[in-house]
Design an enzyme around this catalytic site. Structure first.
Site, PDB file in Angstrom:
ATOM      1  N   GLU A  70     -37.363  -1.490  47.826  1.00 17.42           N
ATOM      2  CA  GLU A  70     -38.445  -1.520  48.805  1.00 17.42           C
ATOM      3  C   GLU A  70     -38.401  -0.176  49.527  1.00 17.42           C
ATOM      4  O   GLU A  70     -37.348   0.200  50.051  1.00 17.42           O
ATOM      5  CB  GLU A  70     -38.224  -2.675  49.792  1.00 17.42           C
ATOM      6  CG  GLU A  70     -39.365  -2.779  50.780  1.00 17.42           C
ATOM      7  CD  GLU A  70     -39.212  -3.904  51.791  1.00 17.42           C
ATOM      8  OE1 GLU A  70     -38.290  -4.727  51.649  1.00 17.42           O
ATOM      9  OE2 GLU A  70     -40.032  -3.929  52.726  1.00 17.42           O
TER      10      GLU A  70
ATOM     11  N   ARG B 248     -23.314  -8.312  45.312  1.00 19.59           N
ATOM     12  CA  ARG B 248     -23.615  -6.994  45.853  1.00 19.59           C
ATOM     13  C   ARG B 248     -22.328  -6.243  46.143  1.00 19.59           C
ATOM     14  O   ARG B 248     -21.257  -6.810  46.300  1.00 19.59           O
ATOM     15  CB  ARG B 248     -24.547  -7.047  47.054  1.00 19.59           C
ATOM     16  CG  ARG B 248     -24.121  -7.902  48.202  1.00 19.59           C
ATOM     17  CD  ARG B 248     -25.286  -8.182  49.160  1.00 19.59           C
ATOM     18  NE  ARG B 248     -25.863  -6.990  49.730  1.00 19.59           N
ATOM     19  CZ  ARG B 248     -27.181  -6.761  49.784  1.00 19.59           C
ATOM     20  NH1 ARG B 248     -28.038  -7.616  49.287  1.00 19.59           N
ATOM     21  NH2 ARG B 248     -27.638  -5.678  50.354  1.00 19.59           N
TER      22      ARG B 248
ATOM     23  N   LYS C 273     -30.214  -1.346  55.110  1.00 19.06           N
ATOM     24  CA  LYS C 273     -31.156  -0.295  55.509  1.00 19.06           C
ATOM     25  C   LYS C 273     -31.575  -0.466  56.967  1.00 19.06           C
ATOM     26  O   LYS C 273     -31.771   0.509  57.676  1.00 19.06           O
ATOM     27  CB  LYS C 273     -32.383  -0.330  54.594  1.00 19.06           C
ATOM     28  CG  LYS C 273     -32.147   0.366  53.274  1.00 19.06           C
ATOM     29  CD  LYS C 273     -33.371   0.329  52.397  1.00 19.06           C
ATOM     30  CE  LYS C 273     -33.529  -1.020  51.762  1.00 19.06           C
ATOM     31  NZ  LYS C 273     -34.595  -1.047  50.747  1.00 19.06           N
TER      32      LYS C 273
HETATM   33  P1  ATP Z   1     -30.848  -3.707  52.315  1.00 20.06           P
HETATM   34  O1  ATP Z   1     -30.363  -5.047  52.710  1.00 20.06           O
HETATM   35  O2  ATP Z   1     -29.843  -2.637  52.461  1.00 20.06           O
HETATM   36  O3  ATP Z   1     -32.145  -3.341  52.928  1.00 20.06           O
HETATM   37  P2  ATP Z   1     -32.205  -4.568  50.022  1.00 20.06           P
HETATM   38  O4  ATP Z   1     -31.585  -5.466  49.038  1.00 20.06           O
HETATM   39  O5  ATP Z   1     -33.197  -5.158  50.944  1.00 20.06           O
HETATM   40  O6  ATP Z   1     -31.064  -3.807  50.765  1.00 20.06           O
HETATM   41  P3  ATP Z   1     -33.943  -3.281  48.203  1.00 20.06           P
HETATM   42  O7  ATP Z   1     -34.692  -2.027  48.351  1.00 20.06           O
HETATM   43  O8  ATP Z   1     -34.722  -4.545  48.185  1.00 20.06           O
HETATM   44  O9  ATP Z   1     -32.872  -3.320  49.360  1.00 20.06           O
HETATM   45  O10 ATP Z   1     -32.967  -3.200  46.956  1.00 20.06           O
HETATM   46  C1  ATP Z   1     -33.288  -2.715  45.694  1.00 20.06           C
HETATM   47  C2  ATP Z   1     -32.317  -3.308  44.717  1.00 20.06           C
HETATM   48  O11 ATP Z   1     -30.993  -2.921  45.035  1.00 20.06           O
HETATM   49  C3  ATP Z   1     -32.363  -4.811  44.741  1.00 20.06           C
HETATM   50  O12 ATP Z   1     -32.356  -5.298  43.417  1.00 20.06           O
HETATM   51  C4  ATP Z   1     -31.113  -5.193  45.474  1.00 20.06           C
HETATM   52  O13 ATP Z   1     -30.643  -6.440  45.058  1.00 20.06           O
HETATM   53  C5  ATP Z   1     -30.160  -4.051  45.104  1.00 20.06           C
HETATM   54  N1  ATP Z   1     -29.131  -3.883  46.130  1.00 20.06           N
HETATM   55  C6  ATP Z   1     -29.301  -3.698  47.442  1.00 20.06           C
HETATM   56  N2  ATP Z   1     -28.124  -3.631  48.093  1.00 20.06           N
HETATM   57  C7  ATP Z   1     -27.169  -3.762  47.146  1.00 20.06           C
HETATM   58  C8  ATP Z   1     -25.738  -3.792  47.163  1.00 20.06           C
HETATM   59  N3  ATP Z   1     -25.044  -3.651  48.303  1.00 20.06           N
HETATM   60  N4  ATP Z   1     -25.089  -3.943  45.992  1.00 20.06           N
HETATM   61  C9  ATP Z   1     -25.775  -4.079  44.844  1.00 20.06           C
HETATM   62  N5  ATP Z   1     -27.106  -4.072  44.759  1.00 20.06           N
HETATM   63  C10 ATP Z   1     -27.811  -3.920  45.883  1.00 20.06           C
HETATM   64 MG    MG Z   2     -34.981  -6.077  50.218  1.00 15.67          MG
END
Ligand code: ATP
Ligand code: MG
Length: 556
Positions: free
Chosen positions: A38, A262, A272
């Site tokens: 995102e 994760r 983020k």
């Molecule tokens: P955040 O909680 O930091 O905002 P998010 O999961 O909302 O992270 P996205 O932009 O939606 O961020 O993530 C893109 C991809 O990266 C998704 O498939 C998510 O599952 C993966 N991802 C995010 N954080 C991690 C992590 N700590 N370890 C592994 N994969 C991750």
């Molecule tokens: Mg997300």
């Protein structure tokens, strides 16, 4: 499917097992994965794990990986984030087959919503968020649903069209799927599909005032792109039933969702939202502050793509959440930097040394390897003269017995140069050492030492006349807490107040003046450093990537 290009020696993870079975059975002809960020922030090292996994799968099994921006939430997304995400993935060494945007599917998603309405599987609900929550039941009790559940298909079609046309106020109506108010999975109790938001979108502008929810956009985007294996993190397990339901009811390409744990690291925040809080609150200088766990921060700090990928490989892909010790990342980093770093001598806290038996005005030079670990790294010239600087803490007035550096009557080797012996110390008005008077041993020249003298200590130095002044940013961990998830109160309370120490006037051997951004440096006996990207030409700034040894473990 015949032979798959796998290495049978290394054990495969559970996602690879599924993929191998799917390719073998012919369920899918070839693999398509996606990395779906995102664009509401910069990528962090957790995302690197997802990148390595998604791109790694198609590197191993063929097929392709797309980059898809999951940009369905207009209020938090910006072009700056899109650009940074692309730069970070490229820097890690991966390249996507197609650059796609969930927002490009808004028309199609809107049609999908109408298709569900026509099947009697979606309805417009006029209830407030509170009313919807109150009629949802609890995990142990079924929900009742709202009165709007029974609206006719015709009425729903007309109302949803009006929602899209901007005829209703924000928050006054939502579109919900009509599934099962008694489902043990709360996500199946008539989840919201669309909400009204009069927001400007970074790509679709003001075309839309209704936006799809994540669940209604993500799986359908996967299906539109024929994604075969949609991997995501464990928190999406309860969403999987809904993911499958949309695909079945809309009769779409059978994408399948698989969840992995994760990446969590000690002493590190990986959200983020929280990272944005650090940026907005000026706790750091920006998303690419060298203390940030963002890919761009780590790049600026001097991390190598190899060290990050190596961490992801070592951690592996698992189905259970865990907290990985950040020292594993640091180990991968040191190992890589030791192999590639150019060695240089830099004095952080200078003490003047006069070589009294070296003729004034006479200069010499030593040729030393750039990197003893790499025979192709070449050499550089290190100038020498009568007056040099050494580190102040390489001299002790009253040294203990096993002190192998300088003291009155003690000898050390100057790295790549001569053995010197200290004969006299001159004190300043505060009674602190101001300069040392030493003599060098002519026969002890490095590379052609015939002196027969053995010394235990080797110290680094720079010629005063030739040294250049540089700034050093010594970085430490940004947080003092090992496991921030278990701490009470605000995560910002655990910020390490000493995460940056600036040394404004360190003195470096002159060849460091040619430092480049792409090169990595080992300042001998100090640590690994890199040139900062905002370093002015006339005063170079170096960021400490990491110390030579794990001194943190000792301290705590
Ligand atoms: P955040 O909680 O930091 O905002 P998010 O999961 O909302 O992270 P996205 O932009 O939606 O961020 O993530 C893109 C991809 O990266 C998704 O498939 C998510 O599952 C993966 N991802 C995010 N954080 C991690 C992590 N700590 N370890 C592994 N994969 C991750
Ligand atoms: Mg997300």
């Amino acid at each position: 499917m015949s032979e798959l290009p796998t290495n049978k020696e290394t054990p495969i993870n559970f996602i690879e097992e599924i993929i191998e079975a799917d390719l073998e059975s012919g369920k899918y002809k070839s693999l398509i994965t996606r990395f779906p960020p995102e664009p509401n922030g910069y990528l962090h090292i957790g995302h690197a794990k997802s990148i390595c996994l998604n791109f790694g799968l198609t590197q191993k099994y063929g097929g392709k990986t797309n980059l898809r921006f999951d940009d369905t939430n207009p209020s938090k997304e910006e072009l700056e984030y899109v650009d940074s995400i692309k730069a970070d993935i490229k820097w890690l060494g991966f390249d996507w087959a197609e650059e796609l945007y969930a927002s490009d599917y808004f028309d199609q998603l809107y049609q999908f919503a109408h298709a569900l309405i026509k099947k009697g599987l979606a309805y417009v609900d006029d209830s407030t968020a509170e009313e919807i929550a109150a009629t949802k039941g609890t995990p142990t009790e079924p929900g009742t649903g709202t009165i709007y559940r029974n609206r006719s298909i015709e009425e729903n079609e007309a109302l949803f069209t009006k929602m899209k046309n901007g005829e209703f106020a924000e928050g006054s109506k939502t579109l919900r799927a009509k599934i099962d108010m008694a489902s043990p999975n709360m996500h199946m109790r008539d989840p919201m599909l669309y909400r009204i938001k009069f927001d400007h979108h970074h790509r679709t502008g003001d075309k839309w005032c209704i936006y799809p929810m994540y669940d209604f956009a993500h799986g359908q985007s996967d299906a539109i792109e024929n994604i075969t294996h949609s991997v995501c993190t464990l928190e999406f397990i309860p969403h999987r039933e809904l993911y499958d339901w949309f695909i079945k009811e809309l009769d779409l390409f059978p994408s399948k969702q698989y969840e992995f744990a994760r990446l969590n690291l000690t002493y590190t925040i990986m959200s983020k939202r929280k990272l944005l809080e650090l940026v907005k609150g000026n706790y750091v200088t920006g998303w690419d502050d060298p203390r940030m766990p963002t890919i761009s921060g780590m790049r600026r700090r001097g991390f190598t793509p190899h060290s990050i990928i190596e961490l992801c490989n070592r951690v592996g892909v698992s189905k259970r959440d865990s907290l990985i010790d950040v020292s594993l990342l640091e180990f991968c980093l040191r190992e890589d930097l030791n192999n590639i770093a150019t060695r240089r001598m830099v004095i952080f806290n200078p003490l003047k040394v006069v070589i009294t038996n070296w003729e004034d005005g006479v200069e010499d030079e030593f040729i030393a390897e750039n990197n003893p670990e790499d025979e192709n790294s070449g050499t550089r010239s290190i100038p020498f003269s009568r007056e040099i600087y050494i580190e102040a803490d390489d001299f002790m007035e009253a040294p203990p017995k096993n002190y192998f550096r300088l003291g009155i009557g003690l000898s050390v080797r100057l790295k790549s140069a001569y053995i010197i012996t200290c004969n006299e110390v001159v004190m300043d008005e505060n009674g602190k050492p101001k300069e040392l008077h030493c003599t060098y041993i002519k026969e002890s020249r490095s590379g052609s030492d015939t002196s027969g003298i053995k010394v235990k200590g080797t110290i680094h130095w720079v010629s005063i006349k030739h040294a250049i002044s540089v700034q050093i940013n010594e970085y430490e961990r940004l947080f003092n807490s090992e496991n921030l998830a278990t701490e009470e109160g605000d995560f910002k309370d655990y910020i390490n107040p000493n995460s940056l120490t600036v040394i404004t006037n360190a003195l470096a051997e002159p060849s460091l003046a040619n430092a480049t951004l792409s090169n990595r440096y080992q300042f001998i006996r100090k640590g690994y450093y890199c040139l900062d990207k905002e370093s002015p030409k006339d005063k170079l700034i170096f960021n400490r990537t990491i110390s030579l040894k794990d001194t943190w473990a000792k301290k705590s």
